[in-house]
Write an enzyme that holds these catalytic residues in place. Structure first.
Site, short mmCIF file in Angstrom:
data_model
loop_
_atom_site.label_atom_id
_atom_site.label_comp_id
_atom_site.label_asym_id
_atom_site.label_seq_id
_atom_site.Cartn_x
_atom_site.Cartn_y
_atom_site.Cartn_z
N LYS A 16 0.84 -1.21 0.00
CA LYS A 16 0.00 0.00 0.00
C LYS A 16 0.87 1.26 0.00
CE LYS A 16 -1.99 -1.09 3.91
NZ LYS A 16 -1.32 -2.37 4.20
N ARG A 91 -9.77 0.80 8.56
CA ARG A 91 -9.29 -0.55 8.81
C ARG A 91 -10.31 -1.39 9.55
NH1 ARG A 91 -3.57 0.26 8.60
NH2 ARG A 91 -2.45 -1.61 9.12
N ARG A 126 12.00 -5.77 4.26
CA ARG A 126 11.66 -4.33 4.18
C ARG A 126 12.68 -3.49 4.95
NH1 ARG A 126 5.82 -2.00 5.37
NH2 ARG A 126 6.04 -3.14 7.33
N ARG A 158 11.47 -1.75 10.58
CA ARG A 158 10.36 -1.34 11.43
C ARG A 158 10.19 -2.31 12.59
NH1 ARG A 158 5.08 0.18 7.96
NH2 ARG A 158 4.04 -1.10 9.52
N ARG A 169 -0.45 -9.33 12.96
CA ARG A 169 -1.05 -8.30 12.10
C ARG A 169 -1.88 -8.92 10.99
NH1 ARG A 169 4.13 -5.20 10.56
NH2 ARG A 169 2.78 -3.98 9.22
P1 AP5 Z 1 4.88 -1.65 1.76
O1 AP5 Z 1 4.57 -0.76 0.60
O2 AP5 Z 1 5.67 -1.09 2.88
O3 AP5 Z 1 3.52 -2.34 2.30
P2 AP5 Z 1 2.33 -1.77 3.14
O4 AP5 Z 1 1.09 -2.39 2.58
O5 AP5 Z 1 2.39 -0.28 3.22
O6 AP5 Z 1 2.66 -2.46 4.53
P3 AP5 Z 1 2.55 -1.89 5.99
O7 AP5 Z 1 3.31 -2.83 6.87
O8 AP5 Z 1 2.93 -0.46 6.04
O9 AP5 Z 1 1.03 -2.09 6.23
P4 AP5 Z 1 0.28 -2.07 7.54
O10 AP5 Z 1 -1.07 -1.86 7.02
O11 AP5 Z 1 0.45 -3.24 8.40
O12 AP5 Z 1 1.02 -0.91 8.37
P5 AP5 Z 1 0.60 0.56 8.74
O13 AP5 Z 1 1.83 1.36 8.78
O14 AP5 Z 1 -0.53 1.01 7.92
O15 AP5 Z 1 5.59 -2.95 1.17
C1 AP5 Z 1 6.09 -3.96 2.04
C2 AP5 Z 1 7.45 -4.46 1.53
O16 AP5 Z 1 7.25 -5.14 0.30
C3 AP5 Z 1 8.45 -3.34 1.22
O17 AP5 Z 1 9.74 -3.77 1.58
C4 AP5 Z 1 8.31 -3.12 -0.30
O18 AP5 Z 1 9.52 -2.63 -0.85
C5 AP5 Z 1 7.99 -4.53 -0.77
N1 AP5 Z 1 7.11 -4.54 -1.93
C6 AP5 Z 1 6.07 -3.69 -2.21
N2 AP5 Z 1 5.47 -4.02 -3.35
C7 AP5 Z 1 6.12 -5.13 -3.80
C8 AP5 Z 1 5.98 -5.96 -4.97
N3 AP5 Z 1 5.03 -5.73 -5.89
N4 AP5 Z 1 6.81 -6.98 -5.08
C9 AP5 Z 1 7.77 -7.25 -4.18
N5 AP5 Z 1 7.98 -6.50 -3.08
C10 AP5 Z 1 7.17 -5.45 -2.89
O19 AP5 Z 1 0.07 0.34 10.22
C11 AP5 Z 1 0.94 -0.03 11.27
C12 AP5 Z 1 0.16 -0.17 12.57
O20 AP5 Z 1 -0.47 1.09 12.90
C13 AP5 Z 1 -1.01 -1.17 12.55
O21 AP5 Z 1 -0.56 -2.47 12.84
C14 AP5 Z 1 -1.91 -0.58 13.64
O22 AP5 Z 1 -1.45 -0.93 14.91
C15 AP5 Z 1 -1.76 0.90 13.48
N6 AP5 Z 1 -2.76 1.50 12.59
C16 AP5 Z 1 -2.53 2.13 11.39
N7 AP5 Z 1 -3.66 2.54 10.83
C17 AP5 Z 1 -4.65 2.17 11.69
C18 AP5 Z 1 -6.06 2.28 11.66
N8 AP5 Z 1 -6.68 2.88 10.64
N9 AP5 Z 1 -6.76 1.78 12.70
C19 AP5 Z 1 -6.16 1.20 13.73
N10 AP5 Z 1 -4.82 1.04 13.82
C20 AP5 Z 1 -4.08 1.52 12.81
MG MG Z 2 2.71 1.10 4.79
#
Ligand code: AP5
Ligand code: MG
Length: 211
Positions: A16, A91, A126, A158, A169
């Site tokens: 994402k 979410r 990552r 991270r 997660r």
């Molecule tokens: P990346 O682009 O970093 O993936 P992502 O989907 O952004 O993953 P996140 O870990 O950021 O998602 P998340 O939803 O768990 O975390 P968030 O920060 O939102 O890609 C991942 C890896 O793959 C990278 O190394 C990239 O280079 C590689 N990659 C990408 N595309 C690729 C491809 N096509 N092929 C190969 N490799 C590829 O949330 C973190 C925490 O915050 C949550 O756990 C929760 O506790 C809290 N939180 C955030 N938002 C909320 C909410 N709305 N409600 C409640 N809690 C929340």
């Molecule tokens: Mg992300």
């Protein structure tokens, strides 16, 4: 060009943030990641950061009320007037309902689909830059400067990318976030993009879904 108020859905590590960065640049609209905002609050040691740190460390969701407040404030900023990308919000169904109650118009919902097994591999490689926010992968998207970000800052892992936390997660995603696909399917907004091994291929499919 039409206005894009996009929600990006997808499991942790689906890509994402990676796609949001690219779309943000291409359409000149802000990419809003609740996860990134929460990590900034934790790094700054703010009152909000202290309140939510334990949830992140365990891979649980932060309470709805907290993220709804963050998003309400962010979407009110003038840079969102011409479109925006929501990465990681909503979410839960109550978060999606809150967006509706705020009167926020959503034009597109894209769910990036990646199997859980691939997620575990992606998260292991990552690397992120705490200074400029760039995301890399040691194998799939390496930094041109190796262990340093393109901006020169040392890359970091991270804290919630620990394999046990990633497993939690994923469980949380399937239980609490995946039902949003039905929520937006019923509104006729949902499009699925199957995450490809190459970033550029996923980008092409994402842009096709927005065409
Ligand atoms: P990346 O682009 O970093 O993936 P992502 O989907 O952004 O993953 P996140 O870990 O950021 O998602 P998340 O939803 O768990 O975390 P968030 O920060 O939102 O890609 C991942 C890896 O793959 C990278 O190394 C990239 O280079 C590689 N990659 C990408 N595309 C690729 C491809 N096509 N092929 C190969 N490799 C590829 O949330 C973190 C925490 O915050 C949550 O756990 C929760 O506790 C809290 N939180 C955030 N938002 C909320 C909410 N709305 N409600 C409640 N809690 C929340
Ligand atoms: Mg992300």
């Amino acid at each position: 060009m039409r206005k894009i108020n996009l929600i990006l859905l997808g499991a942790p590590g689906a890509g994402k943030g990676t796609q949001a960065e690219i779309i943000s640049e291409k359409f000149a609209i802000p990419s809003i990641s609740t996860g990134a905002m929460i990590r900034e609050a934790i790094a700054a040691g703010s009152e909000l950061g202290l309140r939510v740190k334990s949830y992140i460390d365990k891979g649980e969701l932060v309470p709805d009320a907290v993220v709804i407040d963050i998003i309400k404030e962010r979407l009110a900023k003038p840079d969102c007037a011409n479109g925006f990308i929501l990465d990681g919000f909503p979410r839960t169904v109550p978060q999606a309902a809150a967006l509706d109650e705020m009167g926020v118009e959503i034009t597109d919902v894209i769910s990036i689909e990646v199997a859980d097994e691939s997620i575990m591999e992606r998260m292991g490689g990552r690397r992120v830059c705490k200074k400029c926010g760039a995301t890399y992968h040691t194998k799939y998207n390496p930094s041109p400067k190796g262990e340093l970000c393109a901006c020169g800052e040392p890359l970091t892992i991270r804290s919630d990318d620990d394999p046990e936390v990633v497993k939690s997660r994923l469980v949380v995603y399937h239980e609490q976030t995946e039902p949003l696909k039905d929520f937006y399917q019923e509104k006729g907004l949902l499009k699925l993009v199957y995450g490809q091994e190459k970033l550029d291929d996923t980008t092409s499919l994402t842009l096709e879904a927005l065409a």
